[in-house]
Scaffold this motif. Structure first.
Motif, PDB file in Angstrom:
ATOM      1  N   PRO A  64      45.862  37.587  46.540  1.00  0.00           N
ATOM      2  CA  PRO A  64      44.935  37.651  45.411  1.00  0.00           C
ATOM      3  C   PRO A  64      44.463  36.250  45.016  1.00  0.00           C
ATOM      4  O   PRO A  64      45.275  35.334  44.888  1.00  0.00           O
ATOM      5  N   ILE A  65      43.147  36.085  44.838  1.00  0.00           N
ATOM      6  CA  ILE A  65      42.574  34.792  44.467  1.00  0.00           C
ATOM      7  C   ILE A  65      41.812  34.991  43.166  1.00  0.00           C
ATOM      8  O   ILE A  65      40.701  35.541  43.148  1.00  0.00           O
ATOM      9  N   ALA A  66      42.396  34.566  42.079  1.00  0.00           N
ATOM     10  CA  ALA A  66      41.832  34.811  40.753  1.00  0.00           C
ATOM     11  C   ALA A  66      40.809  33.737  40.406  1.00  0.00           C
ATOM     12  O   ALA A  66      41.115  32.740  39.742  1.00  0.00           O
ATOM     13  N   HIS A  67      39.580  33.920  40.901  1.00  0.00           N
ATOM     14  CA  HIS A  67      38.500  32.975  40.591  1.00  0.00           C
ATOM     15  C   HIS A  67      37.203  33.754  40.488  1.00  0.00           C
ATOM     16  O   HIS A  67      36.963  34.705  41.243  1.00  0.00           O
ATOM     17  N   VAL A  68      36.349  33.340  39.534  1.00  0.00           N
ATOM     18  CA  VAL A  68      35.131  34.099  39.260  1.00  0.00           C
ATOM     19  C   VAL A  68      34.182  34.141  40.450  1.00  0.00           C
ATOM     20  O   VAL A  68      33.388  35.072  40.591  1.00  0.00           O
ATOM     21  N   ASP A  94      52.869  42.803  42.362  1.00  0.00           N
ATOM     22  CA  ASP A  94      51.685  43.618  42.065  1.00  0.00           C
ATOM     23  C   ASP A  94      50.810  43.781  43.291  1.00  0.00           C
ATOM     24  O   ASP A  94      50.011  44.704  43.379  1.00  0.00           O
ATOM     25  N   SER A 112      52.953  38.099  44.477  1.00  0.00           N
ATOM     26  CA  SER A 112      53.380  38.930  43.360  1.00  0.00           C
ATOM     27  C   SER A 112      53.690  40.333  43.849  1.00  0.00           C
ATOM     28  O   SER A 112      53.076  40.842  44.773  1.00  0.00           O
ATOM     29  N   SER A 131      44.937  42.846  46.646  1.00  0.00           N
ATOM     30  CA  SER A 131      44.716  42.056  47.859  1.00  0.00           C
ATOM     31  C   SER A 131      46.045  41.474  48.335  1.00  0.00           C
ATOM     32  O   SER A 131      46.920  41.140  47.530  1.00  0.00           O
ATOM     33  N   ARG A 139      36.008  41.065  44.618  1.00  0.00           N
ATOM     34  CA  ARG A 139      37.261  41.839  44.612  1.00  0.00           C
ATOM     35  C   ARG A 139      37.803  42.003  46.032  1.00  0.00           C
ATOM     36  O   ARG A 139      38.985  41.808  46.269  1.00  0.00           O
ATOM     37  N   ARG A 193      39.714  39.016  44.801  1.00  0.00           N
ATOM     38  CA  ARG A 193      40.102  38.933  43.397  1.00  0.00           C
ATOM     39  C   ARG A 193      40.909  40.142  42.954  1.00  0.00           C
ATOM     40  O   ARG A 193      41.588  40.095  41.919  1.00  0.00           O
ATOM     41  N   ALA A 194      40.842  41.251  43.705  1.00  0.00           N
ATOM     42  CA  ALA A 194      41.591  42.453  43.338  1.00  0.00           C
ATOM     43  C   ALA A 194      43.090  42.183  43.377  1.00  0.00           C
ATOM     44  O   ALA A 194      43.584  41.507  44.284  1.00  0.00           O
ATOM     45  N   ARG A 195      43.814  42.712  42.414  1.00  0.00           N
ATOM     46  CA  ARG A 195      45.261  42.515  42.364  1.00  0.00           C
ATOM     47  C   ARG A 195      45.944  43.086  43.600  1.00  0.00           C
ATOM     48  O   ARG A 195      47.017  42.655  43.992  1.00  0.00           O
TER      49      ARG A 195
END
Length: 567
Positions: A66-70, A10, A8, A63, A74, A59-61
């Motif tokens: 970015p790996i969006a997992h709980v 971002d 992305s 990165s 970050r 998890r930080a945008r």
């Protein structure tokens, strides 16, 4: 379904100071020979990687990946690209390589196509460039051999396959490839490089390996081409690309008709895997007992079920009881909800109990009841739950001696050891050392992979390997970090200088022998104490040097009454 997605925009907004900033960003936009596969809850996404530098995972945008997992922090980890290594950034849920959590801030070498874990997310570096290509297969389309994809498919479906490596004179590579065309099906994969061809035979059981090799050799013989062939079958020869590659190298490097010390183990596994008999794997630390447990599961009729692995030495007695047997809500302070244990989680599959000799006596009694009744009762529960689980256990101790000392139940030993398989140590199968080393290097080529010099091969064969395969792998990965000009020499291995020794003892090490008149246990004790002395008493560093788990080192010291590490 695999989704290929670019990073992305971002991700450009935020970078760590030591990652190369715009240089990394620009490199990741360019075409790369490697990519990163990220699997989140069954969905796979790939990210192109640069040829060098450091990539941030988190998890930080901001990165790089970015790996969006709980479960992902970050700023979770770095991925170094030359050489290829992962570095945990003191994350909350840890980074795991080959099943073990790595220390924060310490680079750990990884190989291409080797999965590792960021929190609960599986990650893998993949090559976008295959070993050569060949036309004429599948309507003329290039068909590279992709071991990692086939291993993943077979783990998912339970299908077997065979992999063969053929070495020929580089001058006849093209002709050899044409000769093999008639031996492969449309569904098979054939690739070539100067002096080497590789064939992946899909949906081919290990029992057909001999026929496969004969067919390859016959086709080449008719073309007047001499060749050497090494073949391996999933799952009985391995369940990962590096294990299968090592097996093919073992056959190529071993002389014709030379004995194979590991063959009886494979034959026994093949016979016992298909049943439900509880099995006990015995052998020194680092010989690969967990690998063989995986092979047993994948070769069994339970291969589509779960394989749950438990290290009995890794948790306290209270935590281990809850993790194994589960608990009901309110069973103890903090039990806010009911929790199914790992035995229940293995229903329909296999439960692997590593270091079962460390299991406390109270839990041994509970486990015995599970084995006898085939039901598990959670902590705080009043009734049992039926289970369908196969048990495979492993130990590096003599459980008979533990029984005699009153530390292990004899009735549990009878139950868990329906059959016992003893895996020989690496020093008893020296012909395999070079093969395993080559396979490790092959999987790490993205990190500036090297070749082994003759003196390095001699040093590897002459070392006594107290930490067995685990120590060998650690040694090669470390050598890749320090090797120069693409060649690993003996000095890069560090086998003669890690521990201060006398000239006589060094000579014995070079000859691959234990000290004269000493038992294996006495020699092991000497090496551990020497490592502790070299590391100033730091047990974690000493264990890492020896290529063994810290808990194993502590258990040895406890057994000798030397927990303080002094002679």
């Amino acid at each position: 379904m695999l989704v290929v997605r670019p990073l992305s925009e971002d991700a450009d907004n935020e970078f760590c100071e030591d990652t190369g900033g715009s240089e990394i960003r620009d490199a990741m936009r360019a075409t790369s020979a490697f990519r990163l596969l990220v699997v989140i809850d069954g969905a796979a996404v790939t990210h192109d990687l640069p040829a060098h530098g450091r990539v941030t995972l988190g998890r930080a945008r901001g990165s790089h990946v970015p790996i969006a997992h709980v479960s992902v922090s970050r700023d979770h980890a770095f991925l170094d690209l030359a050489p290829l290594a992962i570095v945990d950034r003191n994350s909350r849920n840890g980074t795991y390589v080959r099943g073990a959590a790595i220390d924060a801030g310490v680079p750990v070498m990884i190989a291409v196509d080797e999965p590792f874990r960021i929190g609960d997310v599986m990650v893998m570096v993949q090559s976008r460039i295959a070993l050569g290509s060949v036309s004429g297969i599948s309507d003329g389309a290039p068909s590279p051999v992709n071991l990692v994809a086939e291993c993943a498919r077979s783990v998912r479906t339970g299908a077997a396959f065979a992999f063969a490596r053929i070495l020929v004179d580089p001058a006849v590579t093209e002709r050899a490839c044409e000769a093999l065309m008639g031996t492969v099906r449309v569904s098979d994969q054939l690739s070539q490089a100067p002096g080497e061809l590789r064939v992946l035979f899909t949906d081919t059981p290990a029992t057909s390996l001999g026929t496969v090799v004969d067919r390859l050799l016959s086709a080449l013989d008719r073309a007047g081409i001499s060749a050497r062939v090494g073949a391996a079958g999933f799952p009985i020869d391995g369940t990962t690309p590096i294990q299968l590659a090592a097996r093919t190298w073992q056959q190529l490097l071993r002389g014709q008709g030379a004995p194979d010390p590991i063959a009886p183990v494979r034959d026994t596994l093949a016979r016992l895997a298909v049943g439900d008999l509880s099995l006990l794997l015995c052998g020194e630390t680092g010989v690969g007992k967990e690998v063989y447990a995986e092979i047993i599961h994948r070769a069994s009729l339970r291969s589509r079920g779960p394989l749950i692995k438990v290290n009995c030495a890794a948790l306290t007695e209270t935590l281990l009881e809850s993790e194994l047997f589960g608990h009901e809500r309110g069973a103890f302070t903090g039990a806010a909800s009911a929790h199914a244990g790992l035995i229940e989680a293995a229903d329909g599959g296999t439960l692997f109990l590593d270091e079962i000799g460390e299991l406390p006596l109270m839990l041994q009694a509970k486990l015995l009841r599970v084995l006898e009744d085939r039901e598990v009762r959670r902590v705080g529960g009043t009734s049992g739950r039926q289970i369908d689980v196969r048990f495979v256990a492993a130990t590096n101790r003599s459980l008979e001696a533990e029984v005699a000392a009153g530390r292990f139940r004899r009735d549990l030993l009878f139950r868990i050891a329906g059959a016992t398989i003893t895996i020989p140590p690496l020093r008893q199968r020296r012909d395999d050392i070079e093969a395993i080393a080559r396979a490790v290097i092959e999987q790490a080529r993205t990190g500036g992979g090297a070749v082994l010099s003759y003196d390095a091969i001699v040093a590897l064969r002459n070392w006594h390997w107290p930490g067995n395969v685990r120590e060998l792998r650690n040694t090669i990965e470390r050598a890749l970090l320090v090797a120069r000009n693409g060649t690993i020499v003996a000095h890069d291995l560090g086998l003669e200088t890690e521990i201060e020794v006398t000239g006589v003892d060094l000579l014995r090490r070079r000859e691959g022998q234990a000290p004269l008149g000493a038992s294996v246990e006495a020699h092991e004790r000497e090496q551990i104490l020497a490592a502790l002395e070299h590391c100033g008493g730091n047990k974690t560093q000493a264990a890492r040097m020896l290529g063994i788990a810290r808990n194993t080192l502590l258990a040895r010291l406890d057994a000798w009454g030397l927990r303080d590490g002094k002679k």
